[in-house]
Each structure stands twice: as C-alpha cells, then as structure tokens.
Scaffold this motif. Structure first.
Motif, short mmCIF file in Angstrom:
data_model
loop_
_atom_site.label_atom_id
_atom_site.label_comp_id
_atom_site.label_asym_id
_atom_site.label_seq_id
_atom_site.Cartn_x
_atom_site.Cartn_y
_atom_site.Cartn_z
N ASP A 174 0.80 -1.22 0.00
CA ASP A 174 0.00 0.00 0.00
C ASP A 174 0.84 1.27 0.00
O ASP A 174 0.43 2.29 -0.56
N ARG B 49 -9.73 -6.04 -2.19
CA ARG B 49 -10.67 -6.94 -1.52
C ARG B 49 -12.12 -6.54 -1.82
O ARG B 49 -12.98 -7.40 -2.03
N LYS B 50 -12.38 -5.25 -1.86
CA LYS B 50 -13.74 -4.76 -2.10
C LYS B 50 -14.22 -5.09 -3.51
O LYS B 50 -15.40 -5.40 -3.72
N SER C 106 -4.97 -2.19 -1.13
CA SER C 106 -5.34 -3.54 -0.71
C SER C 106 -6.81 -3.61 -0.31
O SER C 106 -7.50 -4.60 -0.60
N HIS C 107 -7.31 -2.56 0.33
CA HIS C 107 -8.73 -2.52 0.69
C HIS C 107 -9.60 -2.53 -0.55
O HIS C 107 -10.62 -3.25 -0.60
N GLU C 108 -9.22 -1.76 -1.55
CA GLU C 108 -10.01 -1.70 -2.79
C GLU C 108 -9.94 -3.01 -3.56
O GLU C 108 -10.92 -3.41 -4.22
#
Length: 214
Positions: free
Chosen positions: A14, A153-154, A149-151
C-alpha cells in the motif's frame, strides 16, 4: 509500421500504491474524460462486436454502421496518450517510467501478469473476449487502474463475477481471444483474476496499465 504493446497488472504494498497514486490516478481520469472516450465505451456496450473473424471483410462488404462500430472499438482499446506517459516518462523534467519505477521493482514472478504483443493490443483481445457486460464490472478504465489492498478486496467479488466462467462460457471467450500463447505465457483470461485473488490474500494493492512499448 507495427506496434508492440503491453498490458500489465502488478501487485504492490500500500505504501507504493499511495506513492504512485498522484502520478497514475490523474492519467486514468484524463483517459476516461478524453473527448469521445465515454461515447466509444457506451457504443460498445450498446453494440457488442460480432466474431472477430468477420471484422476484416473485403472492400464494400461492410455497411457504414458496422465499420464505424469497429473503428470506435479499436480506438477505445488502443493505448491512450495520457497513460503512455507512464512508460515514456511524465514530462521532460521527470524521468519516472513504468519500466524502471514499477515493473523493475517486482521481484516475484507471481506478483505480475504481463502480456506483451506484437502488432496487437492484449487489452483489446481481452475486452472483446469477455464482452461489454463483464467488462463493466471491472474497476478503473479500459484495463488501467490503481487499487489499494482494501479496494482489491472490495472489488474482488465483481472481478470474480466478470472473469469467472462456466465451461461453455470459457470456451466461447477463448474462441474470441485471438492472441497466441507460448508454453509459459499466461492467458489474458487467467492472469487478471489470478492477480486479484492473490493480492486480496496477501493484502496488497494492484496497478494495471496498458501501454505501447514502441
């Protein structure tokens, strides 16, 4: 004169994604906002192209509407001038490049998918093979994206929906992917989903870029 192109998807921490964001995100936005870009995308969604083997008919066999639809798709899926700066360098005052400052930093073969094609755009074959309905589920713009990384997974469920195939759907998509692959080359129908799943599992971000190498 022919071209050589590359479509890459690479995994990064990230911190790297955050550092890259000020450079890459404005270029993606510029591509999306380019005059006629949205018109070309919407036309492809309204008028998906037929079997690619019918695209180059003898002179006089294409109606004007068919020819215009094909030209529109070819323009849509060619590497854009803005994203090209990621390969050539952003300006005469900045020597940052996709090759040395992104690709060269990838140490693990599993951390990158790249399709290099002579006289063709890998992204073009990919988008035609999956069709506009599936392509609309993918983030970014025409194969270009930058995700934390959040995006990752989303967006993974939508990407799995876009790139998950039944046996019959896979055969149909493969029939419309005109690229030739060597023994160690990864198909455009396999690499993107592999990268998403792996990045999600490793809590990493993704960078996708389509460019002309020369």
């Amino acid at each position: 004169m022919g071209i050589t192109s590359a479509w890459s998807i690479s995994a990064h921490d990230d911190d790297f994604i955050s550092a890259l964001a000020p450079r890459l995100l404005p270029l993606i936005a510029a591509e999306r906002n380019e005059p006629f870009a949205r018109e070309r995308w919407d036309r492809w969604r309204r008028e998906p192209l037929p079997d690619f083997r019918t695209w180059w008919k003898p002179f006089g066999q294409f109606c004007r509407r068919e020819a215009d639809a094909l030209d529109s798709f070819l323009e849509l899926t060619a590497a854009g001038n803005h994203m090209q700066k990621m390969y050539d360098g952003l300006s005469s005052y900045d020597d940052f490049s996709l090759f040395t400052d992104v690709w060269d930093l990838v140490t693990g073969r599993e951390d990158i998918f790249v399709s290099v094609q002579s006289k063709e755009y890998a992204l073009r074959s990919f988008l035609h093979a999956i069709g506009p309905a599936r392509a609309a589920l993918l983030p970014g713009w025409c194969g270009n994206f930058l995700l934390t990384s959040h995006e990752v997974r989303k967006t993974l469920p939508a990407v799995e929906q876009a790139l998950g195939f039944t046996e019959e759907e896979r055969a149909k998509a493969e029939n419309q992917d005109w690229l030739d692959y060597g023994d160690e080359e990864e198909s455009v129908l396999d690499g993107p989903l592999r990268m998403w799943r792996q990045a999600a599992a490793d809590a990493r971000g993704l960078c996708g870029v389509s460019v002309t190498i020369y």
